[in-house]
Design an enzyme around this catalytic site. Sequence first.
Site, PDB file in Angstrom:
ATOM      1  N   ARG A   1       0.857  -1.249   0.110  1.00  0.00           N
ATOM      2  CA  ARG A   1      -0.036  -0.057  -0.011  1.00  0.00           C
ATOM      3  C   ARG A   1       0.984   1.285   0.051  1.00  0.00           C
ATOM      4  O   ARG A   1       0.517   2.193  -0.773  1.00  0.00           O
ATOM      5  CB  ARG A   1      -1.081  -0.060   1.238  1.00  0.00           C
ATOM      6  CG  ARG A   1      -2.007   1.157   1.083  1.00  0.00           C
ATOM      7  CD  ARG A   1      -2.996   1.079   2.144  1.00  0.00           C
ATOM      8  NE  ARG A   1      -2.738   1.122   3.777  1.00  0.00           N
ATOM      9  CZ  ARG A   1      -3.312   1.067   4.695  1.00  0.00           C
ATOM     10  NH1 ARG A   1      -4.616   0.512   4.618  1.00  0.00           N
ATOM     11  NH2 ARG A   1      -2.588   1.187   5.876  1.00  0.00           N
TER      12      ARG A   1
ATOM     13  N   LYS B   1      -2.654   7.091   1.077  1.00  0.00           N
ATOM     14  CA  LYS B   1      -1.994   7.431   2.818  1.00  0.00           C
ATOM     15  C   LYS B   1      -1.095   8.358   2.668  1.00  0.00           C
ATOM     16  O   LYS B   1       0.141   7.970   2.808  1.00  0.00           O
ATOM     17  CB  LYS B   1      -1.775   6.136   3.280  1.00  0.00           C
ATOM     18  CG  LYS B   1      -1.952   6.208   4.840  1.00  0.00           C
ATOM     19  CD  LYS B   1      -1.957   4.712   5.445  1.00  0.00           C
ATOM     20  CE  LYS B   1      -1.949   4.747   6.822  1.00  0.00           C
ATOM     21  NZ  LYS B   1      -2.890   5.890   7.586  1.00  0.00           N
TER      22      LYS B   1
ATOM     23  N   GLU C   1     -15.700   7.223   6.095  1.00  0.00           N
ATOM     24  CA  GLU C   1     -14.742   6.458   7.138  1.00  0.00           C
ATOM     25  C   GLU C   1     -14.651   7.422   8.263  1.00  0.00           C
ATOM     26  O   GLU C   1     -15.128   8.555   8.610  1.00  0.00           O
ATOM     27  CB  GLU C   1     -13.733   6.116   6.392  1.00  0.00           C
ATOM     28  CG  GLU C   1     -12.841   7.500   5.828  1.00  0.00           C
ATOM     29  CD  GLU C   1     -11.302   7.090   5.411  1.00  0.00           C
ATOM     30  OE1 GLU C   1     -10.846   5.969   5.537  1.00  0.00           O
ATOM     31  OE2 GLU C   1     -10.845   8.057   4.894  1.00  0.00           O
TER      32      GLU C   1
HETATM   33  N1  PXG Z   1      -8.871   5.243   6.800  1.00  0.00           N
HETATM   34  C1  PXG Z   1      -7.824   6.208   7.050  1.00  0.00           C
HETATM   35  C2  PXG Z   1      -8.093   7.340   6.736  1.00  0.00           C
HETATM   36  C3  PXG Z   1      -6.803   5.605   7.752  1.00  0.00           C
HETATM   37  O1  PXG Z   1      -5.610   6.500   7.947  1.00  0.00           O
HETATM   38  C4  PXG Z   1      -7.699   3.568   8.054  1.00  0.00           C
HETATM   39  C5  PXG Z   1      -8.881   3.777   7.425  1.00  0.00           C
HETATM   40  C6  PXG Z   1      -7.615   2.034   8.594  1.00  0.00           C
HETATM   41  O2  PXG Z   1      -6.740   1.374   7.464  1.00  0.00           O
HETATM   42  P1  PXG Z   1      -5.977   0.098   8.325  1.00  0.00           P
HETATM   43  O3  PXG Z   1      -5.205  -0.172   7.026  1.00  0.00           O
HETATM   44  O4  PXG Z   1      -4.927   0.512   9.350  1.00  0.00           O
HETATM   45  O5  PXG Z   1      -6.786  -0.748   8.620  1.00  0.00           O
HETATM   46  C7  PXG Z   1      -6.638   4.266   8.356  1.00  0.00           C
HETATM   47  C8  PXG Z   1      -5.357   3.902   8.956  1.00  0.00           C
HETATM   48  C9  PXG Z   1      -3.074   6.709  13.877  1.00  0.00           C
HETATM   49  C10 PXG Z   1      -3.061   5.590  12.811  1.00  0.00           C
HETATM   50  O6  PXG Z   1      -2.017   7.117  14.509  1.00  0.00           O
HETATM   51  C11 PXG Z   1      -3.999   5.811  11.631  1.00  0.00           C
HETATM   52  C12 PXG Z   1      -4.054   4.832  11.056  1.00  0.00           C
HETATM   53  C13 PXG Z   1      -3.408   3.774  10.939  1.00  0.00           C
HETATM   54  C14 PXG Z   1      -2.426   3.865  12.215  1.00  0.00           C
HETATM   55  C15 PXG Z   1      -2.370   4.711  13.130  1.00  0.00           C
HETATM   56  O7  PXG Z   1      -3.974   7.468  14.047  1.00  0.00           O
HETATM   57  N2  PXG Z   1      -4.941   5.048   9.766  1.00  0.00           N
END
Ligand code: PXG
Length: 294
Positions: free
Chosen positions: A54, A153, A186
Amino acid sequence: MSSELQVYIDCEYYPKSQAKISVYDHGFLYGDGVFEGIREYNGVVFKLKEHIDRLYRSALAITLQIPLTKKEMIKAVLETLRKNKLKDSYIRLVVSRGVGDLGLDPRKCPKPTIIIITDSIQIRAGNAKETGVTAMLSWVRRNPVDATTHEIKSLNYLNSVLAKIEANACGVDEAICLESSGCIAEGVGENVFIVKDGEILTPPTSTGALAGITAEVVTKLCEKLGIKLTVANLTPFMLFTADEAFFTGTAMEVIPIREVNKRQIGDGKPGAVTKKLIVEFQTVIEDPKNGVKV
Ligand code: PXG
């Protein structure tokens, strides 16, 4: 030897207190870069290959050429973890456009900056898995797919930060962002799912949401458990009137949502389907086949 955590920056290691980059780095000046948040459970980096894939997809979308192969990147992550001897850690992998001048033109940045931080994870306070969290629909729309979409991301997280500020100000745990047509996109760093009549629904990533790796695990679990999962546009009404709702994300894992804008979801307690997925998700985490050994 320093007892401080070591941070990887461009093939070198620096103690946490000295891990610094240039103020001319376009990651800082313009949010021009990409990142991943990854977890290591019991010496296994969960879904590392998926996170690396990703990261490179995000980089491709912003025409950022990462100067390491995926294999080299995986090696660097594992080496950083080994150096720090952490257990159950959180990994933040950042690749920025690198140092340039004060104009935003990326052509002025000859060398991307690669940063690997490994640290302990702040486990959510309290017992959110048992009680669920409260959430609100934020006034901050998710950025549209033809703007700084969260499908990438990227280092542009002000959209999520604004939504989180509002949730904080309103005294709820989390914010949920709508997309431009008013359907659910989301959370600020989580994907959203609802349960209705025993079936699960989740919004498409074409709403500008990230294709979550935790969401992908949940999708596979639904297949395994024979639970019907549909990707569909979800209105606020559908969320308010759901039997259950939950967030998925690397940091949160699977967390029930018990209330949205003061409407109780279901009976206000984690529902049977969500609870089942929480248990199943734990077994996925614990299976070393689902990651890369440190
Ligand atoms: N939507 C967004 C915008 C994200 O940034 C997710 C969904 C979930 O994706 P994953 O692949 O983690 O299941 C994310 C992930 C933090 C933090 O520190 C944020 C994420 C991942 C890890 C830590 O707030 N975002």
